[in-house]
Motif scaffolding. Structure first.
Motif, PDB file in Angstrom:
ATOM      1  N   LEU A   1     -12.303  18.448 -52.983  1.00 46.77           N
ATOM      2  CA  LEU A   1     -13.166  19.614 -53.054  1.00 46.77           C
ATOM      3  C   LEU A   1     -14.598  19.238 -53.375  1.00 46.77           C
ATOM      4  CD1 LEU A   1     -13.671  22.707 -53.339  1.00 46.77           C
ATOM      5  CD2 LEU A   1     -12.972  22.456 -55.710  1.00 46.77           C
TER       6      LEU A   1
ATOM      7  N   GLN B   1     -20.060  25.343 -49.612  1.00 47.29           N
ATOM      8  CA  GLN B   1     -18.768  24.687 -49.720  1.00 47.29           C
ATOM      9  C   GLN B   1     -17.767  25.491 -50.552  1.00 47.29           C
ATOM     10  OE1 GLN B   1     -18.087  21.868 -48.032  1.00 47.29           O
ATOM     11  NE2 GLN B   1     -20.148  22.021 -47.215  1.00 47.29           N
ATOM     12  N   LEU B   2     -18.213  26.484 -51.274  1.00 44.40           N
ATOM     13  CA  LEU B   2     -17.350  27.178 -52.226  1.00 44.40           C
ATOM     14  C   LEU B   2     -16.697  28.408 -51.608  1.00 44.40           C
ATOM     15  CD1 LEU B   2     -19.520  26.847 -55.437  1.00 44.40           C
ATOM     16  CD2 LEU B   2     -17.503  25.535 -54.809  1.00 44.40           C
TER      17      LEU B   2
ATOM     18  N   GLN C   1     -10.688  29.765 -52.138  1.00 43.64           N
ATOM     19  CA  GLN C   1      -9.674  28.808 -52.582  1.00 43.64           C
ATOM     20  C   GLN C   1     -10.303  27.641 -53.326  1.00 43.64           C
ATOM     21  OE1 GLN C   1     -10.203  29.697 -49.343  1.00 43.64           O
ATOM     22  NE2 GLN C   1      -9.735  28.046 -47.951  1.00 43.64           N
ATOM     23  N   ASP C   2     -11.557  27.298 -52.997  1.00 45.91           N
ATOM     24  CA  ASP C   2     -12.250  26.232 -53.722  1.00 45.91           C
ATOM     25  C   ASP C   2     -12.526  26.661 -55.162  1.00 45.91           C
ATOM     26  OD1 ASP C   2     -12.318  24.816 -51.323  1.00 45.91           O
ATOM     27  OD2 ASP C   2     -14.353  25.464 -50.844  1.00 45.91           O
TER      28      ASP C   2
ATOM     29  N   GLN D   1     -21.515  26.152 -58.584  1.00 43.02           N
ATOM     30  CA  GLN D   1     -20.158  26.191 -59.123  1.00 43.02           C
ATOM     31  C   GLN D   1     -20.088  27.094 -60.344  1.00 43.02           C
ATOM     32  OE1 GLN D   1     -19.933  21.932 -59.446  1.00 43.02           O
ATOM     33  NE2 GLN D   1     -18.345  21.834 -57.875  1.00 43.02           N
TER      34      GLN D   1
END
Length: 109
Positions: A15, A28-29, A32-33, A95
């Motif tokens: 990930l 990228q997020l 599910q990440d 994140q």
């Protein structure tokens, strides 16, 4: 090392690999990440952020409040905090924002 823990580390490594390579973090997020990232939080804060005991629940707080707290932990601005500053230093801004929103979205469920 138990196989489940090994698989979680492998999943987390896969990930985070694009992020380490300089790819735009937020792109990228996917849900599910973020759920993989949130898995580390629920170890202490309980399923869907509903803690039982001395550790505070994440559920019931808005995304803004959670984001402010997570950023404060990362900046070492929470006196007496021990584990959270160390954990938050491992996350980038996207994140942290995604985690705050993830747990805020769990509110009322």
């Amino acid at each position: 090392m138990p196989s489940a823990l090994r698989l979680n580390r492998i999943a987390l490594t896969l990930l985070l690999a694009p992020l380490a390579a300089g790819a735009p973090a937020f792109a990228q997020l996917r849900a599910q990440d973020v759920s993989v990232l949130a898995g580390t939080c629920v170890n202490c804060h309980g399923p869907e952020g509903r803690a039982k005991g001395a550790i505070p629940s994440l559920q019931g707080h808005g995304a803004g409040h959670l984001l402010q707290r997570l950023r404060a932990f990362r900046a070492d601005q929470v006196p007496g905090a021990t584990v959270m500053p160390r954990l938050m230093k491992g996350y980038d801004d996207a994140q942290i924002e995604a985690l705050a929103q993830w747990f805020a979205d769990k509110e009322g469920r």
